[in-house]
Design an enzyme around this catalytic site. Structure first.
Site, PDB file in Angstrom:
ATOM      1  N   CYS A 162       0.835  -1.209   0.000  1.00 34.07           N
ATOM      2  CA  CYS A 162       0.000   0.000   0.000  1.00 34.07           C
ATOM      3  C   CYS A 162       0.871   1.262   0.000  1.00 34.07           C
ATOM      4  O   CYS A 162       1.598   1.477  -0.956  1.00 34.07           O
ATOM      5  CB  CYS A 162      -0.993  -0.036   1.161  1.00 34.07           C
ATOM      6  SG  CYS A 162      -2.397   1.069   0.907  1.00 34.07           S
ATOM      7  N   HIS A 190      -4.021  -4.764   0.108  1.00 31.10           N
ATOM      8  CA  HIS A 190      -3.579  -5.359   1.363  1.00 31.10           C
ATOM      9  C   HIS A 190      -3.666  -6.880   1.276  1.00 31.10           C
ATOM     10  O   HIS A 190      -4.692  -7.466   1.610  1.00 31.10           O
ATOM     11  CB  HIS A 190      -4.406  -4.818   2.530  1.00 31.10           C
ATOM     12  CG  HIS A 190      -4.034  -3.420   2.878  1.00 31.10           C
ATOM     13  ND1 HIS A 190      -2.980  -3.115   3.719  1.00 31.10           N
ATOM     14  CD2 HIS A 190      -4.531  -2.236   2.469  1.00 31.10           C
ATOM     15  CE1 HIS A 190      -2.860  -1.801   3.811  1.00 31.10           C
ATOM     16  NE2 HIS A 190      -3.787  -1.239   3.066  1.00 31.10           N
ATOM     17  N   GLU A 236      -2.341  -8.959   3.132  1.00 35.53           N
ATOM     18  CA  GLU A 236      -2.495  -9.530   4.483  1.00 35.53           C
ATOM     19  C   GLU A 236      -3.939  -9.478   4.964  1.00 35.53           C
ATOM     20  O   GLU A 236      -4.268 -10.028   6.001  1.00 35.53           O
ATOM     21  CB  GLU A 236      -1.538  -8.828   5.450  1.00 35.53           C
ATOM     22  CG  GLU A 236      -1.937  -7.419   5.923  1.00 35.53           C
ATOM     23  CD  GLU A 236      -1.716  -6.292   4.915  1.00 35.53           C
ATOM     24  OE1 GLU A 236      -1.446  -6.572   3.730  1.00 35.53           O
ATOM     25  OE2 GLU A 236      -1.845  -5.116   5.320  1.00 35.53           O
TER      26      GLU A 236
END
Lengths: 240, 215
Positions: free
Chosen positions: B82, B190, B192
């Site tokens: 990001c 993202h 994750e």
């Protein structure tokens, strides 16, 4: 439209009421979040329903446990008053911060968070109620009325740099009897940022009704999931 | 797999990165001081915050120079996520008075404001479909038609033709969603927070991208 699981929590328990009142317990929020994650939920929105009222914030531990095994975005709302609270929320696994009460007291908190973490980190959690044909913002999880007329307030929070709106119809909350289309119609021309609607959602048809409003990017479901003991598959039409 | 160092510059959301590595059973350490970067061959630069705030923190803690030296060594792999991707470029419209890390050529621009449809609003929030135009097996396997979670108001615009790039479409405009340039990888979304396919991508980047770009 993404499907968001709203978890109302009080002192470590998952709870739910009707129109934000008359709470009953529905088990462990950590387990519920895990169950919804495994069935494909797109996002989790945690609301500590008493944090703001009691002027404290002890949901960080709970947040941390939920975030441990849930790999979708998580927002923490309830009792966030200072940049330190925001920092604590991030350090315990939140991706976004929901604010309501503290913003109505001083809307500069929105720009302060946005300046440091970016607008996308600030979700304004609007809990709204119709009073004599006008909509007003309530705080402390529907317990306290404010003088914030909804459309004026929406204008102000957007100006301050809010990244997203999470709007709940208190009249519909927990009722499972369909979305508040009057409310959505009322706000649709004023909102310029991505918006999630919650209140009254109990089936796929309810979500279909929301699809007519293309400013909505997500739907929030709580009772429809854990009171009815459903998972996201029950609501999912398509992923978008 | 060798352990991953996660750069901690103060207010990044490193917790979700840590959780994902725990889940994947990948060892990691948090890097608080720039001199410790050299103990690693795998480094993640997470991102929360504005371009300017992240760069100011990196400069203040002297991570800027450490990162520039780190990527000089071919076997060192850097993943920016990001805003962690955005600062790899030269500059950003978000914070005009501060330079980026200059590891990739191009600038970061504000997404165009389109209000008719939620999907084109700012910030760009939600699950978007990645696509790949290059015949690269790694990118095709890991990104083609994969939905990942985006939440951003600015995007990277390379001014050099990078080969290994994935995109999303936003109102017919191609937005770079990831870039794989030798030992420097940036992802706008993202991973994750992108369910199992996102976690898998993180694992693949550190276990296989290196072999892929050497071959």
């Amino acid at each position: 439209m993404r499907i968001i699981n709203r978890l109302d929590v009080k002192e470590g328990s998952l709870i739910k009421g009707i129109q934000l009142e008359g709470w009953r317990k529905y088990g462990d929020p950590v387990e519920e979040a895990q169950r919804q994650y495994k069935s494909g939920i797109d996002e989790i929105f945690i609301v500590d329903v008493v944090a703001s009222l009691y002027g404290r914030n002890n949901s960080f531990e709970l947040l941390k446990k939920i975030a441990k095994n849930v790999f979708v975005p998580i927002t923490l709302s309830g009792g966030i008053r200072t940049l330190e609270d925001v920092s604590n929320a991030f350090w315990n696994g939140a991706d976004k911060i929901g604010i309501n009460s503290s913003a109505t007291k001083n809307s500069n908190i929105i720009s302060e968070i946005a300046d440091r973490y970016g607008s996308q980190a600030v979700v304004v959690n609007l809990e709204v109620k119709r009073i004599n044909n006008e909509w007003f913002v309530l705080i402390e999880n529907g317990r306290t009325h404010t003088d914030k007329e909804l459309l004026l307030w929406i204008e102000e929070i957007q100006q301050k740099g809010a990244g997203e709106i999470y709007i709940t119809s208190i009249d519909k909350d927990g009722t499972l009897n369909g979305p508040d289309l009057d409310l959505i119609e009322y706000v649709k021309n004023s909102i310029k940022i991505p918006t999630v609607y919650g209140g009254g959602i109990s089936c796929q048809d309810d979500i279909t009704k929301l699809r007519d409003f293309n400013f909505l990017s997500g739907v929030s479901i709580s009772s429809g999931l854990y009171k009815l003991d459903k998972t996201v598959d029950f609501f999912r039409q398509e992923v978008d | 797999m060798e352990p991953i160092g996660i750069i901690n510059y103060g207010y990044g959301n490193i917790f979700s990165v840590i959780n994902s590595l725990d889940y994947l059973d990948i060892k990691y350490k948090i890097i608080d001081k720039p001199e410790h970067i050299n103990e690693f061959h795998n480094v993640i630069l997470p991102g929360v915050g504005s371009f300017g705030n992240v760069m100011r923190k990196l400069n203040e803690l002297n991570f800027n120079n450490a990162l520039k030296e780190y990527v000089q060594i071919d076997k060192n792999l850097l993943l920016g996520i990001c805003v962690g991707m955005q600062v790899l470029f030269n500059e950003s419209e978000e914070s005009e008075n501060i330079k980026g890390l200059d590891l990739l050529e191009g600038s970061v621009k504000k997404l165009k404001k389109i209000e008719d449809n939620y999907i084109d609003r700012i910030p760009n929030i939600g699950w978007r479909n990645n696509y790949v135009e290059v015949e690269n097996k790694f990118l095709l396997d890991n990104l083609q038609n994969k939905k990942t979670y985006f939440i951003h108001s600015y995007y990277c615009e390379p001014n050099k033709k990078y080969k290994n790039v994935s995109y999303i479409l936003r109102n017919k405009q191609k937005i770079v969603s990831s870039i794989f340039e030798k030992n420097i990888v940036g992802i706008q979304f993202h991973a994750e927070r992108s369910k199992s396919q996102g976690l898998q991508l993180i694992k693949e980047i550190f276990s296989n991208w290196r072999n892929h770009y050497y071959s």
